[in-house]
Write a protein that holds these residues in place. Structure first.
Motif, PDB file in Angstrom:
ATOM      1  N   THR A   2      39.420  52.415  12.024  1.00 32.38           N
ATOM      2  CA  THR A   2      40.828  52.180  11.763  1.00 32.38           C
ATOM      3  C   THR A   2      41.680  53.224  12.479  1.00 32.38           C
ATOM      4  OG1 THR A   2      40.860  53.628   9.861  1.00 32.38           O
ATOM      5  CG2 THR A   2      40.360  51.307   9.446  1.00 32.38           C
ATOM      6  N   ASP A  20      40.379  59.031   2.892  1.00 32.56           N
ATOM      7  CA  ASP A  20      41.002  57.709   2.969  1.00 32.56           C
ATOM      8  C   ASP A  20      41.075  57.088   1.564  1.00 32.56           C
ATOM      9  OD1 ASP A  20      41.765  55.634   5.003  1.00 32.56           O
ATOM     10  OD2 ASP A  20      40.202  54.503   3.959  1.00 32.56           O
ATOM     11  N   PHE A  21      39.973  57.155   0.835  1.00 33.14           N
ATOM     12  CA  PHE A  21      39.921  56.563  -0.505  1.00 33.14           C
ATOM     13  C   PHE A  21      40.822  57.334  -1.484  1.00 33.14           C
ATOM     14  CE2 PHE A  21      35.284  55.076   0.421  1.00 33.14           C
ATOM     15  CZ  PHE A  21      35.779  54.139   1.298  1.00 33.14           C
ATOM     16  N   ASN A  81      44.226  56.201  -1.350  1.00 35.80           N
ATOM     17  CA  ASN A  81      44.379  54.874  -1.941  1.00 35.80           C
ATOM     18  C   ASN A  81      44.275  54.950  -3.466  1.00 35.80           C
ATOM     19  OD1 ASN A  81      44.759  52.691  -0.038  1.00 35.80           O
ATOM     20  ND2 ASN A  81      42.837  53.374   0.865  1.00 35.80           N
ATOM     21  N   TRP A 120      41.725  55.856  -5.131  1.00 37.13           N
ATOM     22  CA  TRP A 120      40.424  55.335  -5.557  1.00 37.13           C
ATOM     23  C   TRP A 120      39.467  56.437  -5.990  1.00 37.13           C
ATOM     24  CZ3 TRP A 120      40.007  51.728  -0.687  1.00 37.13           C
ATOM     25  CH2 TRP A 120      40.718  50.551  -0.947  1.00 37.13           C
ATOM     26  N   SER A 126      39.169  52.785  -9.000  1.00 40.46           N
ATOM     27  CA  SER A 126      40.364  51.967  -8.766  1.00 40.46           C
ATOM     28  C   SER A 126      40.950  51.446 -10.080  1.00 40.46           C
ATOM     29  CB  SER A 126      39.963  50.773  -7.893  1.00 40.46           C
ATOM     30  OG  SER A 126      40.842  49.699  -8.092  1.00 40.46           O
ATOM     31  N   GLN A 145      41.836  35.921   1.035  1.00 40.49           N
ATOM     32  CA  GLN A 145      41.092  37.181   1.227  1.00 40.49           C
ATOM     33  C   GLN A 145      39.607  37.068   0.818  1.00 40.49           C
ATOM     34  OE1 GLN A 145      42.893  40.136   2.420  1.00 40.49           O
ATOM     35  NE2 GLN A 145      40.805  40.826   2.779  1.00 40.49           N
ATOM     36  N   LYS A 171      33.093  49.236   3.422  1.00 36.28           N
ATOM     37  CA  LYS A 171      34.518  49.587   3.372  1.00 36.28           C
ATOM     38  C   LYS A 171      35.385  48.319   3.332  1.00 36.28           C
ATOM     39  CE  LYS A 171      38.038  52.135   5.993  1.00 36.28           C
ATOM     40  NZ  LYS A 171      38.898  51.032   6.456  1.00 36.28           N
ATOM     41  N   ASN A 223      35.010  46.621  -0.036  1.00 41.49           N
ATOM     42  CA  ASN A 223      35.724  47.363  -1.082  1.00 41.49           C
ATOM     43  C   ASN A 223      37.231  47.078  -1.010  1.00 41.49           C
ATOM     44  OD1 ASN A 223      36.160  49.410  -3.140  1.00 41.49           O
ATOM     45  ND2 ASN A 223      37.014  50.623  -1.479  1.00 41.49           N
ATOM     46  N   GLU A 224      37.769  47.080   0.205  1.00 40.29           N
ATOM     47  CA  GLU A 224      39.216  46.823   0.358  1.00 40.29           C
ATOM     48  C   GLU A 224      39.557  45.394  -0.057  1.00 40.29           C
ATOM     49  OE1 GLU A 224      39.884  47.728   4.466  1.00 40.29           O
ATOM     50  OE2 GLU A 224      39.641  49.886   4.138  1.00 40.29           O
ATOM     51  N   ASP A 247      39.250  44.977  -3.804  1.00 41.01           N
ATOM     52  CA  ASP A 247      40.341  45.621  -4.534  1.00 41.01           C
ATOM     53  C   ASP A 247      41.610  44.772  -4.473  1.00 41.01           C
ATOM     54  OD1 ASP A 247      40.713  48.186  -6.044  1.00 41.01           O
ATOM     55  OD2 ASP A 247      42.538  48.136  -4.835  1.00 41.01           O
ATOM     56  N   TYR A 248      41.859  44.197  -3.293  1.00 41.76           N
ATOM     57  CA  TYR A 248      43.001  43.286  -3.121  1.00 41.76           C
ATOM     58  C   TYR A 248      42.875  42.112  -4.111  1.00 41.76           C
ATOM     59  CZ  TYR A 248      45.751  39.636  -0.692  1.00 41.76           C
ATOM     60  OH  TYR A 248      46.625  38.644  -0.366  1.00 41.76           O
TER      61      TYR A 248
END
Ligand SMILES: CSC[C@@H](O)[C@@H](O)C(=O)COP(=O)(O)O
Ligand SMILES: [Zn+2]
Length: 330
Positions: free
Chosen positions: A2, A83-84, A87, A89, A202, A225, A293, A296-297, A300-301
């Motif tokens: 990313t 990064d987490f 967020n 998390w 989360s 998603q 990753k 997980n994203e 979570d969405y």
């Protein structure tokens, strides 16, 4: 990779101190040039971890480690934990991450009870991954297979490297311990041959586990998603109109006591790539760290939108009512 991670690696290089170079005093946060917030937090939260960070361990003598190698699991654990953290998390020391390098047969783990966003490369625990090697039989007998490690993950003798080898650490009151999530991470390696496992606290995971009362799973369909999540049975991703199902297990007082129920849930839900832990968080794994990753994203969405759907009394899945789009009771 990313954009944020690339940027972070660049920042890290700009202020690079070099893993094996000498320390010159009070420079640890500055070395990484990461984020002013981290610097502020460090000042507020005192010196316990700070003391350790000025000592150099020597991972390089034990496994190949290059601070410039953007894909090295040690660098990835440090960066992804940041990064987490941003967020929400893995805040307040909660959550963690383990990466398994199948080719080099090594497992990398975050330490326990530390601020996960500030983990330094020499603070990562390293285990030999004997599961797929020729040595398998012998090593398993000696307790170095997954089951032996799951049962005795606290035994420092099992590790190839622990941060307690950092000069001066053993003299400190609190030495490093491997993450309490270790037996759970290892369970996903053992049962699913996963290449990485992420554990987060989360709030979406926690809240959805409280909102769903009648089922021991979260199930959702007809959200775009969903297509980011694998359908393991058919070695493809889920389709828009298929159900994503994630089991929910009860929390326990000690993380390691979740191992049996996580393993049971993995067996009972052969298609799942995640397990929710009631009032606690979620474990998500994948074939490699990038897949883990993404899952997980995406999950979570879906948990977040699931919460909003429940609050708006929209059924989560086509299985939940005649018309999934109809505003009806949940
Ligand atoms: C806020 S403490 C949380 C721990 O008990 C555990 O749930 C956790 O997620 C992290 O465990 P750790 O041993 O620090 O890796
Ligand atoms: Zn946890």
């Amino acid at each position: 990779m990313t954009y944020e991670l690339e940027l972070d690696l660049k920042r890290q290089r700009v202020g690079k101190h070099g893993f094996k170079s000498h320390n010159h005093g009070h420079n640890h946060v500055h070395n990484h040039g990461y984020d002013h917030r981290a610097e502020k937090l460090e000042r507020i939260q005192g010196v316990r971890k700070h003391d350790r960070l000025h000592k150099n361990g020597d991972i390089g003598d034990i496994v190949e480690y290059d601070i410039e190698d953007e894909e090295h699991p040690i660098n990835l654990i440090c960066l992804l934990c940041k990064d987490f953290y941003y967020n929400n998390w893995v805040t307040g020391t909660g959550g963690g991450l383990s990466i398994r390098d199948g080719k080099k047969k090594l497992i990398y783990l975050a330490p326990s009870g530390v601020q996960k966003e500030k983990i330094e490369p020499n603070e990562i625990f390293i285990l030999r991954d004997y599961q797929n090697g020729e040595e398998k039989e012998n090593e398993i007998k000696r307790g170095y297979g997954y089951d032996g490690l799951i049962d005795n993950y606290k035994d420092s003798g099992k590790y190839l490297y622990t941060p307690n080898e950092i000069e001066g650490v053993r003299e400190l009151k609190n030495t490093y311990k491997p993450s309490q999530c270790t037996p759970l991470f290892l369970s996903t390696f053992k049962l699913r041959n996963s290449g990485a496992c992420i554990h987060t606290h989360s709030q979406n995971a926690v809240l959805i586990s409280l909102l769903i009362k009648k089922q021991n799973y979260f199930r959702i369909s007809h959200i775009e998603q969903i297509k980011a999540i694998p359908f393991l049975k058919e070695k493809r991703n889920l389709r828009f109109d298929e159900n994503l199902v994630i089991p929910i297990i009860d929390n326990k007082n000690f993380e390691e006591d979740l191992t049996d129920s996580l393993q049971e849930a993995i067996e009972r839900f052969p298609n799942t790539t995640a397990v929710l832990v009631k009032r606690h968080g979620i474990y998500v794994w994948g074939e490699d760290i990038w897949k883990a990753k993404i899952y997980n994203e995406a999950i979570d969405y879906l948990l977040e939108i699931g919460i909003k759907m429940i609050q708006n009394r929209i059924p989560l899945s086509s299985e939940d009512g005649e018309d999934v789009y109809d505003k009806g009771g949940y």
